[in-house]
Write an enzyme that holds these catalytic residues in place. Structure first.
Site, mmCIF file in Angstrom:
data_model
loop_
_atom_site.group_PDB
_atom_site.id
_atom_site.type_symbol
_atom_site.label_atom_id
_atom_site.label_comp_id
_atom_site.label_asym_id
_atom_site.label_seq_id
_atom_site.Cartn_x
_atom_site.Cartn_y
_atom_site.Cartn_z
ATOM 1 N N SER A 42 7.186 35.114 43.664
ATOM 2 C CA SER A 42 8.143 36.592 43.478
ATOM 3 C C SER A 42 7.964 37.789 42.790
ATOM 4 C CB SER A 42 8.840 35.953 44.024
ATOM 5 O OG SER A 42 10.368 37.091 44.965
ATOM 6 N N ASP A 154 7.403 34.671 50.666
ATOM 7 C CA ASP A 154 7.475 34.779 49.383
ATOM 8 C C ASP A 154 7.385 32.955 48.809
ATOM 9 O OD1 ASP A 154 9.340 33.789 46.580
ATOM 10 O OD2 ASP A 154 10.807 35.902 47.661
#
Length: 267
Positions: A42, A154
């Site tokens: 991320s 993610d």
């Protein structure tokens, strides 16, 4: 001359809090510690990619604060998410036009979550822009990223401190978490409850990997900052920098590692 001491660093996700990673990297560099291997998820993947591309921590900071993130997203007509990331892809390619992992100055691994197979997958070969987009694809906010018929979101969903690609390839491993959660006297509302629960879940899979790190740097209280609170960017950078400086002072062996690095590079 390239160092024979292989230093690796794993960078957690955490939205804007990931800016603190830049402060950590700057403090490490000032002590002579320049990681050869980087892994991120991320926000940590964004910092890691730009750092491995060759930007300094200060340069990355300037790019981030001068870019209006939400200016580059647009509504998506999809049941999978609310926003598309295709314009963000263009933005990444502007700042990193040579998009193959092999072109990076440091070895990089990007953690993603394969949503169909419910597992973490790491990317370190080929074009790194699509894996980078996948690693930062917040579920429910962005449409999942498709690669080779698979769909990714993610990386922090399942692994918010991706140390696994670094363990067998490095001599020293530094883990960095940007989501320290301070104790509180009470939870004032449902929003706070949900936010705290999400961060607790993220930190659980971070702390499970802490023992795999030789060093673990974590600025205190960063979870008090919002995921998109870019106005606090300077505070976050400074928090990471000061935390790393203090950590190095309190861990002389890490400082010694930096000195050994300097000697090798100067030979």
């Amino acid at each position: 001359m390239k160092s024979k001491i292989r230093i690796a660093i794993a960078l957690s996700g955490g939205g804007v809090r990931g800016i603190s990673h830049l402060g950590v990297l700057k403090a490490l560099e000032e002590s002579g510690i320049q990681p050869d291997l980087v892994s991120g998820t991320s926000a940590g993947a964004i910092v890691g990619a730009m750092y491995c591309y060759g930007y300094s921590p200060d340069e990355i900071f300037e790019i981030i604060i001068n870019t209006n993130y939400f200016k580059f997203v647009r509504p998506a007509i999809s049941r999978k998410g609310l926003l598309k990331m295709d314009v963000l892809e263009e933005l990444y390619r502007v700042h990193m036009p040579n998009t193959n992992f092999s072109n990076l100055e440091r070895r990089l691994s990007i953690a993603t979550t394969n949503i169909k197979k419910s597992r973490v997958e790491y990317f370190s070969e080929g074009d790194f822009i699509r894996p980078l987009m996948a690693s930062t694809c917040i579920p429910g906010m962005f449409e999942p990223i498709e690669m080779a018929g698979e769909y990714y979101i993610d990386g922090g969903v399942l692994n918010n401190l991706p140390v696994e690609p670094l363990i067998d390839t490095s001599d020293w491993l530094i883990g960095v978490n940007c989501n320290h959660l301070p104790d509180v006297a009470n939870i004032s509302n449902v929003k706070r409850l949900i936010e705290r629960t999400v961060i607790m879940s993220m930190n659980y899979n971070v702390y499970n990997r802490k023992s795999k790190c030789d060093y673990f740097i974590e600025a205190e209280g960063l979870a008090q900052y919002g995921v998109f609170d870019l106005k606090k960017a300077k505070e976050l950078f400074t928090a990471g920098y000061e935390a790393a400086k203090n950590y190095i002072i309190n861990h002389p062996s890490l400082a010694d590692l930096g000195q050994a690095e300097k000697i090798i590079r100067n030979k």
